[in-house]
Design an enzyme around this catalytic site. Structure first.
Site, PDB file in Angstrom:
ATOM      1  N   ASP A  99       2.128  -3.090   4.204  1.00 25.84           N
ATOM      2  CA  ASP A  99       3.389  -2.828   3.516  1.00 25.84           C
ATOM      3  C   ASP A  99       4.497  -3.308   4.438  1.00 25.84           C
ATOM      4  OD1 ASP A  99       4.038  -0.850   0.883  1.00 25.84           O
ATOM      5  OD2 ASP A  99       5.736  -1.314   2.185  1.00 25.84           O
ATOM      6  N   ALA A 103       0.770  -1.250   0.000  1.00 27.45           N
ATOM      7  CA  ALA A 103       0.000   0.000   0.000  1.00 27.45           C
ATOM      8  C   ALA A 103       0.805   1.306   0.000  1.00 27.45           C
ATOM      9  CB  ALA A 103      -0.934   0.007   1.207  1.00 27.45           C
ATOM     10  N   ASN A 123      -1.153   6.527  -2.077  1.00 29.41           N
ATOM     11  CA  ASN A 123      -2.030   7.318  -2.950  1.00 29.41           C
ATOM     12  C   ASN A 123      -3.295   6.543  -3.320  1.00 29.41           C
ATOM     13  OD1 ASN A 123      -0.686   9.759  -3.209  1.00 29.41           O
ATOM     14  ND2 ASN A 123       0.731   8.899  -4.711  1.00 29.41           N
ATOM     15  N   CYS A 170       3.595  -0.131 -12.450  1.00 31.22           N
ATOM     16  CA  CYS A 170       4.059   0.965 -13.313  1.00 31.22           C
ATOM     17  C   CYS A 170       5.249   0.449 -14.125  1.00 31.22           C
ATOM     18  CB  CYS A 170       4.387   2.232 -12.533  1.00 31.22           C
ATOM     19  SG  CYS A 170       5.574   1.996 -11.218  1.00 31.22           S
ATOM     20  N   PRO A 192       3.316   4.391  -0.814  1.00 33.32           N
ATOM     21  CA  PRO A 192       3.027   5.454   0.151  1.00 33.32           C
ATOM     22  C   PRO A 192       1.563   5.841   0.299  1.00 33.32           C
ATOM     23  CG  PRO A 192       3.878   6.394  -1.880  1.00 33.32           C
ATOM     24  CD  PRO A 192       3.885   4.909  -2.062  1.00 33.32           C
ATOM     25  N   ASP A 244      -0.825  -3.793  -5.897  1.00 34.41           N
ATOM     26  CA  ASP A 244       0.027  -2.891  -6.680  1.00 34.41           C
ATOM     27  C   ASP A 244       1.466  -3.137  -6.196  1.00 34.41           C
ATOM     28  OD1 ASP A 244       0.483  -0.596  -8.403  1.00 34.41           O
ATOM     29  OD2 ASP A 244       0.669   0.644  -6.621  1.00 34.41           O
TER      30      ASP A 244
HETATM   31  N1  SAM Z   1       0.083   1.296  -3.997  1.00 35.02           N
HETATM   32  C1  SAM Z   1       1.064   2.275  -3.599  1.00 35.02           C
HETATM   33  C2  SAM Z   1       0.528   3.657  -3.897  1.00 35.02           C
HETATM   34  O1  SAM Z   1      -0.323   3.821  -4.756  1.00 35.02           O
HETATM   35  O2  SAM Z   1       0.969   4.613  -3.252  1.00 35.02           O
HETATM   36  C3  SAM Z   1       2.410   2.018  -4.239  1.00 35.02           C
HETATM   37  C4  SAM Z   1       2.936   0.640  -3.934  1.00 35.02           C
HETATM   38  S1  SAM Z   1       4.594   0.386  -4.421  1.00 35.02           S
HETATM   39  C5  SAM Z   1       4.444   0.160  -6.132  1.00 35.02           C
HETATM   40  C6  SAM Z   1       4.903  -1.208  -3.844  1.00 35.02           C
HETATM   41  C7  SAM Z   1       4.980  -1.334  -2.351  1.00 35.02           C
HETATM   42  O3  SAM Z   1       4.991  -2.722  -2.049  1.00 35.02           O
HETATM   43  C8  SAM Z   1       6.235  -0.773  -1.693  1.00 35.02           C
HETATM   44  O4  SAM Z   1       5.878   0.192  -0.757  1.00 35.02           O
HETATM   45  C9  SAM Z   1       6.882  -1.969  -1.017  1.00 35.02           C
HETATM   46  O5  SAM Z   1       7.457  -1.651   0.233  1.00 35.02           O
HETATM   47  C10 SAM Z   1       5.715  -2.897  -0.839  1.00 35.02           C
HETATM   48  N2  SAM Z   1       6.035  -4.339  -0.747  1.00 35.02           N
HETATM   49  C11 SAM Z   1       6.969  -5.042  -1.401  1.00 35.02           C
HETATM   50  N3  SAM Z   1       6.918  -6.339  -1.037  1.00 35.02           N
HETATM   51  C12 SAM Z   1       5.915  -6.459  -0.141  1.00 35.02           C
HETATM   52  C13 SAM Z   1       5.356  -7.540   0.591  1.00 35.02           C
HETATM   53  N4  SAM Z   1       5.837  -8.783   0.463  1.00 35.02           N
HETATM   54  N5  SAM Z   1       4.324  -7.298   1.425  1.00 35.02           N
HETATM   55  C14 SAM Z   1       3.841  -6.042   1.573  1.00 35.02           C
HETATM   56  N6  SAM Z   1       4.332  -4.977   0.909  1.00 35.02           N
HETATM   57  C15 SAM Z   1       5.352  -5.182   0.058  1.00 35.02           C
END
Ligand code: SAM
Length: 391
Positions: A220, A197, A201, A321, A199, A267
């Site tokens: 997260d 989730a 948005n 993305c 940061p 995401d």
């Molecule tokens: N959905 C967010 C937004 O719209 O602001 C952006 C998400 S970003 C693309 C991906 C996120 O996944 C990162 O913050 C990362 O720390 C988290 N992440 C990566 N592996 C994860 C896991 N196994 N469980 C939970 N979060 C994870």
């Protein structure tokens, strides 16, 4: 002047792959980081044109050490026409408009529009299509033709210091990144999981769609990103979200807390190869190595298959993305196969111009986005829905 030497050093660093543009600006120790960043971005933005001018003036032939010559060699571009094509891709990335989502937890589109009008902006109504958006300039702005609460400003508009942004009334969010919550469309009162989730948005967008009624379980595993997410959510007035620092893969689908979760937004971390800022830095800079791509795709597929195990799940949006098929269509195809027919792709936004790559039958139901086709960052979205078995 110091700022010019600092900018030249950053650009040289980007060229020699010492780091990202942003990273090098911050590492430069230059006092006015904002000014330096703006100058470097502007120089990058016009670099294709500058390159072409220099090339056409014959300087390349006269002075072999000039940067455009080096750029050609490194990018494997052998003709001026190809250099211009690379430049035009960068050009499209820099022309992605400034999209601004009105946070309906705090205000409404009408009030935000009035505020901008009072500040001397000229409101042009709801755009009828992409051409209206392409034509935007100066202090003009529009409502997006598809998303009801999305304002569109010319690319160079900087609203980071705007009082409505500071107060959480506006969220600076690319249009493509607004689609996942819009397509998940959880009605108020629903229980939703936002699996990766931070940061936040998209979480704040989900909360706005829920009107803060219902529950968002947001996970997260990155504590720092979660901390900034908590600030963002507080500023946006989100009150229906439970944040947890947890690996989503360890969240148990059989836990009673999630027995009413019918909607999941996934995401996950991705290569970011579709982000316009990466394309501005260097055309192929965002492209991951084969090893990284394999590792990312393996995680994405595990996360997607895990999400499909939640028993009450009816609808899931998977988004990245990234522009790489391995992180997108291939992940979705593998998860659908693994679900043994329990889920299928929902046919969404039939008029959206950029569809999934034909990697498997039905992939055209997936959506892609890019600066060239949709005036957004590079993005991928798939909406999966549970196949209802007739009783
Ligand atoms: N959905 C967010 C937004 O719209 O602001 C952006 C998400 S970003 C693309 C991906 C996120 O996944 C990162 O913050 C990362 O720390 C988290 N992440 C990566 N592996 C994860 C896991 N196994 N469980 C939970 N979060 C994870």
């Amino acid at each position: 002047m110091a700022v010019y030497s600092a900018a030249a050093a950053v650009l040289a660093g980007v060229e020699s792959r010492q780091g990202s543009l942003k990273g090098l600006v911050y590492a430069s120790n230059f006092k006015n980081v904002k000014q330096l960043y703006a100058l470097v971005c502007e120089t990058q933005r016009y670099s294709a044109v500058l390159d072409a001018v220099i090339a056409n003036a014959g300087l390349l032939r006269a002075e072999k050490k000039l940067r455009p010559h080096l750029a050609k060699v490194r990018q494997g571009v052998s003709r001026n026409e190809d250099l211009l094509e690379v430049g035009s891709k960068r050009g499209s990335a820099s022309q992605v408009p400034r999209f601004v989502r009105v946070n309906t937890l705090k205000t409404c589109a009408e009030d935000a529009i009035d505020y901008f009008k009072r500040q001397g902006f000229s409101y042009q109504g709801r755009a009828s299509g992409l051409d209206d958006i392409r034509a935007l300039k100066g202090k003009c702005f529009l409502l997006d033709p598809l998303l009801p609460e999305l304002l569109v400003f010319p690319a160079q508009t900087d609203l980071h210091d705007h009082p409505l942004y500071q107060a959480g009334h506006l969220i600076l969010q690319d249009k493509a990144s607004c689609l996942p919550a819009m397509l998940l469309a959880p009605p108020p009162g629903s229980h939703v999981i936002d699996a990766c989730a931070a940061p936040g948005n998209k979480t704040s967008h989900l909360a706005a769609l829920l009107k803060n009624q219902g529950k968002i379980f947001a996970f997260d595993q990155d504590a720092k990103r979660l901390a900034s997410m908590a600030t963002l959510l507080a500023r946006a007035g989100v009150s229906c979200c439970e944040l947890a620092e947890q690996d989503f893969l360890t969240v148990s689908p059989s836990d009673q807390r999630y027995c009413q979760v019918q909607y999941i937004l996934l995401d996950p971390s991705c290569s970011g190869s579709g982000m316009p800022s990466r394309q501005l830095e260097e055309p192929k800079a965002g492209m991951p190595s084969p090893e990284r791509l394999r590792a990312l795709a393996a995680f994405q597929q595990r996360a997607l298959s895990h999400a499909l195990r939640f028993p009450a799940l009816r609808r899931l949006v998977y988004s990245t993305c990234s522009v790489c098929q391995e992180e997108n269509e291939d992940v979705v195809c593998a998860a659908l196969q693994q679900s043994l027919g329990a889920f299928r792709l929902a046919a969404v936004l039939p008029s959206w111009p950029h569809r999934g790559l034909g990697a498997f039958p039905g992939a055209e139901h997936c959506l892609r986005a890019s600066p060239e086709t949709t005036l957004t960052g590079g993005f991928f979205i798939a909406v999966l829905e549970r196949v209802e078995v007739p009783r």
